[in-house]
Design a protein around this motif. Sequence first.
Motif, PDB file in Angstrom:
ATOM      1  N   GLY A 114       0.394  -0.887  -0.345  1.00  0.00           N
ATOM      2  CA  GLY A 114      -0.576  -0.075  -0.240  1.00  0.00           C
ATOM      3  C   GLY A 114       0.638   1.307  -0.186  1.00  0.00           C
ATOM      4  O   GLY A 114       1.812   1.548  -0.906  1.00  0.00           O
ATOM      5  N   CYS A 115       1.208   1.741   1.086  1.00  0.00           N
ATOM      6  CA  CYS A 115       1.341   3.735   1.004  1.00  0.00           C
ATOM      7  C   CYS A 115       2.818   3.360   1.034  1.00  0.00           C
ATOM      8  O   CYS A 115       3.458   4.298  -0.111  1.00  0.00           O
ATOM      9  CB  CYS A 115       0.997   3.573   2.425  1.00  0.00           C
ATOM     10  SG  CYS A 115      -0.378   3.661   3.212  1.00  0.00           S
ATOM     11  N   ASP A 144      -4.213   2.546  -7.435  1.00  0.00           N
ATOM     12  CA  ASP A 144      -5.041   2.111  -5.920  1.00  0.00           C
ATOM     13  C   ASP A 144      -6.367   2.758  -6.152  1.00  0.00           C
ATOM     14  O   ASP A 144      -6.349   3.512  -6.677  1.00  0.00           O
ATOM     15  CB  ASP A 144      -4.802   2.134  -4.915  1.00  0.00           C
ATOM     16  CG  ASP A 144      -3.385   1.085  -4.210  1.00  0.00           C
ATOM     17  OD1 ASP A 144      -3.929  -0.216  -4.758  1.00  0.00           O
ATOM     18  OD2 ASP A 144      -2.322   0.906  -3.943  1.00  0.00           O
ATOM     19  N   ILE A 146      -9.328   2.748  -3.771  1.00  0.00           N
ATOM     20  CA  ILE A 146      -9.426   2.415  -2.170  1.00  0.00           C
ATOM     21  C   ILE A 146     -10.762   3.351  -2.235  1.00  0.00           C
ATOM     22  O   ILE A 146     -11.547   2.631  -1.383  1.00  0.00           O
ATOM     23  CB  ILE A 146      -8.109   3.487  -1.047  1.00  0.00           C
ATOM     24  CG1 ILE A 146      -6.407   3.144  -1.350  1.00  0.00           C
ATOM     25  CG2 ILE A 146      -8.651   3.132   0.092  1.00  0.00           C
ATOM     26  CD1 ILE A 146      -6.142   1.463  -1.350  1.00  0.00           C
ATOM     27  N   PHE A 161     -10.218   9.297   0.299  1.00  0.00           N
ATOM     28  CA  PHE A 161      -9.591   8.398  -0.475  1.00  0.00           C
ATOM     29  C   PHE A 161      -9.932   8.653  -1.582  1.00  0.00           C
ATOM     30  O   PHE A 161     -10.597   8.733  -2.143  1.00  0.00           O
ATOM     31  CB  PHE A 161      -8.700   6.892   0.348  1.00  0.00           C
ATOM     32  CG  PHE A 161      -9.015   6.198   0.877  1.00  0.00           C
ATOM     33  CD1 PHE A 161      -7.258   6.487   0.559  1.00  0.00           C
ATOM     34  CD2 PHE A 161      -9.349   6.115   1.775  1.00  0.00           C
ATOM     35  CE1 PHE A 161      -6.474   6.120   1.826  1.00  0.00           C
ATOM     36  CE2 PHE A 161      -8.551   5.826   3.557  1.00  0.00           C
ATOM     37  CZ  PHE A 161      -7.605   5.486   3.272  1.00  0.00           C
ATOM     38  N   SER A 294      -3.464   5.860  -1.780  1.00  0.00           N
ATOM     39  CA  SER A 294      -2.664   4.962  -1.189  1.00  0.00           C
ATOM     40  C   SER A 294      -1.262   5.253  -2.159  1.00  0.00           C
ATOM     41  O   SER A 294      -0.650   6.033  -2.725  1.00  0.00           O
ATOM     42  CB  SER A 294      -3.561   3.792  -1.595  1.00  0.00           C
ATOM     43  OG  SER A 294      -2.492   2.776  -0.564  1.00  0.00           O
ATOM     44  N   SER A 295      -0.468   4.055  -2.414  1.00  0.00           N
ATOM     45  CA  SER A 295       0.774   3.598  -2.915  1.00  0.00           C
ATOM     46  C   SER A 295       1.060   4.722  -4.010  1.00  0.00           C
ATOM     47  O   SER A 295       1.985   4.699  -4.649  1.00  0.00           O
ATOM     48  CB  SER A 295       0.879   2.286  -3.832  1.00  0.00           C
ATOM     49  OG  SER A 295       0.015   1.675  -4.341  1.00  0.00           O
TER      50      SER A 295
END
Length: 344
Positions: A114-115, A144, A146, A161, A294-295
Amino acid sequence: MKITYTHATIRQIVTVTPNQKISNYDLPFDDKTKKKIIKMTGVETRYILDENTSLLPLYIQAVQEVFKTIDPQSIDALIVVTQTPEYRLPTTANVLHGILGLKKDALAFDINQGCSGYIYGLSQAFALLETASDIKRILLFDGDAISKISEPENKSTAFLFGDAASVTLCERSNNSKSYFVLKSDGRGYKNLIIPDGGIASPLCAASYKKQSDESGNITSASTLYMNGTEIFNFTVDEVPSLLEDIYTLSNQTSDSINVFCFHQANRFMLDFLANKMGITDKTPINIDHYGNSSSVSIPLLISDLPEKCCHPRSLLAGFGVGYSMGAVLLDLSNTQTTLKRFEK
């Protein structure tokens, strides 16, 4: 883990956001709640996928921009970083490999992260370029969605998000140093989690049952749970030492680094970190327009603000889910960037 690479670089970053833009001021909560959360998170608008669109067409649109200048058959490996894959199996990397018609001896695999995922993905790509003589060009996809796994009635996640997808073209370079530090503290994994859906706790009828927590948030075991306080504490405790490790490894200081491109977690956290480390004037932020993606938040930040992010000494840092963290110091001064909206 501390790693130095000398033969890999980023040539191009393309990021695509969905075409559906939403305002947090329009969410179905009372005005007092909305103003408080928007002030804390810093998120005013976000881009999210519509119900009929996955990340796959965004990946394809992004890579078509790269293929304007390179031959697809020159790609030696394809990596996808995501926690919202197209299918449980096969990997999104193999789906993309087939759609793009890449050569059969090209590697293709996913990274479920993820992050910090963009940093981990870059490390894998750079390691292949550094050590495998037959690999000279890699596509690193990162995406991502989310919004697809968040509960819209949960105040802790509903405002935060956004969705996005990117592709980074990594190539072998004769003399291009990069410094990576990768860390983990899995003891905090339960503080950012979707409880049901894996083989440890499969989805069932009860997974979708909504309930109210002690803060009045609506939750279910099939959607994202976030303990914001614990995530904040982890970040402010661990990220400064992560950067200190980068300084030591690269023989640099915060003064000599041109820019700090952080995962766009939330505005309060980013401001707190920048103030704590004395780097407020070198920490670009765009979470107000895109939310926490996120990523992909780091390549989105770079694509959105290349004049602030692309320098000879750019430090990128991701941290969060799984209590995973990573940072890299590298040269982005010659990196091409593009930011596009998805076109159906």
